[in-house]
Design an enzyme around this catalytic site. Structure first.
Site: not given
Ligand code: HMG
Ligand code: MG
Length: 318
Positions: A15-16, A208, A241
């Site tokens: 995902r990230d 995180h 991100c």
């Protein structure tokens, strides 16, 4: 010092890691294989998908297909990001084992990331968490910009603690504290964690950390000392991100594993298999590997043995 004896690694690379890949959309089969390989390495918690708008994050558009393609292993959590009810319903239909809601300690960041304020995001999460409870789906909560914001700059530990407490009180079983742009340093990370841990039990917190400034391992060491026992990582250090320009990926899973092994902290993850997976995914993506441990092991740079350290054989010249 109270290092934990066991750490749960949450690999967020599918995902990230992949959400931020520029270039062509990554094939579903590659995503599925990455997730299956990570599970085969011994990872028990994998963030596999993200049910967000495909217009905002095109790389995650095939999340339902990814979830359908995985051969699930017993005991492995396959989780997904869900920003709102629409995302939750799609995640539920896709059979995720867990979902994660995400907001931040900075209104400016939340606005860019999910197009609303912190308070509005919390309001969206209330019915989502209620519905998740009805379906027996655990909900994790992310608080981004915990150590700094690309738009608002400094973030106070009190802000992070307040948003974290709201998510925890709404029913998130775990709060993952995001250094979204990797600007933190160890002392800052400790102070932030201390503030949050006054509101929430330490065993309900996760770290995180992105590694933009190369501080993530040092920051992790600092928060492990404080009692953190859940760490989000990304194989090969993939990612970033899309709403934090220039932010690099999460700290690499294999780099964290090497650190933890050195501290005698158990994870249940096999380092050699992880390095193979790391190499494999970088080949698939045609990108350089961001993990120092994989680079070192690939070049067969071995740790010095007792014999290497004994320099008497060459007259003591090294
Ligand atoms: P919006 O435009 O405000 O949404 O986006 P809206 O409710 O006004 O709807 C607009 C359109 O989006 C509609 O479609 C909706 O159906 C659709 P249209 O009628 O125009 O065809 N829509 C959706 N489609 C699919 N899935 C959904 C969904 N919701 C609405 N769930 C939204 C709001 C949250 C959807 C949008 O802002 C978005 O998707 N943002 C992407 C956020 C994101 O993925 N960011 C990266 C992950 S977070 C991160 O990386 C940080 C983290 O790693 C921690 C850290 O490092 O700090 C977690
Ligand atoms: Mg992140």
């Amino acid at each position: 010092m109270t290092f934990p004896t066991h750490v749960r690694l949450v690999d967020v690379s599918p995902r990230d890691g992949l959400q931020n890949e520029s270039g062509p959309v990554i094939a579903t089969a590659i995503k599925v294989e990455l997730i299956e390989r990570l599970a085969a390495c011994g990872l028990k918690h994998i963030e596999a998908a993200s049910f967000v708008s495909p217009k905002w994050v095109p790389q995650m558009a095939d999340s339902s297909k990814v979830m359908a393609g995985i051969h699930r292993q017993q005991g492995v959590i396959y989780s997904a990001l869900t920003p709102n009810m629409k995302g939750f319903e799609a995640a539920l239909a896709a059979g995720v084992s867990e979902v994660a809601v995400f907001t931040a300690a900075s209104d400016a960041f939340v606005q860019k990331n999910i197009n609303c304020s912190i308070q509005e995001s919390i309001q969206r999460f209330i019915p989502l968490i209620e519905k998740a409870k009805q379906h027996g789906i655990p909900v994790r909560g992310y608080v981004s910009t915990a150590l700094g914001c690309p738009y608002a700059g400094e973030i106070s530990p009190a802000q992070v603690a307040a948003v974290s407490r709201d998510l925890y009180q709404l029913g998130c079983y775990e709060i993952s504290l995001g250094d979204t742009i990797g600007v933190g340093t160890p002392l800052k990370a400790k102070r932030m964690l201390e503030a949050v841990a006054r509101e929430i039990p330490m065993n309900a917190l996760a770290a995180h950390f992105h590694d933009t400034y190369g501080q993530a391992l040092a920051n992790l060491y600092a928060v492990l000392e404080e009692g953190i026992s859940v760490v989000d990582t990304s194989v090969a250090g993939l990612g970033g991100c899309p709403y934090a320009q220039g932010a690099s990926g999460n700290v690499a899973t294999e780099d964290v594993l090497y650190l933890l092994e050195g501290l005698d902290i158990e994870t249940g993850v096999n380092l050699h298999k992880l390095v193979e997976t790391s190499d494999w995914i970088c080949t698939q993506l045609g990108r350089q590997n961001g993990a120092r441990v994989t680079q070192a092991m690939r070049h067969e740079i071995t740790k010095p043995t007792t014999l290497d350290l004994d320099n008497s054989h060459n007259g003591g010249n090294i």
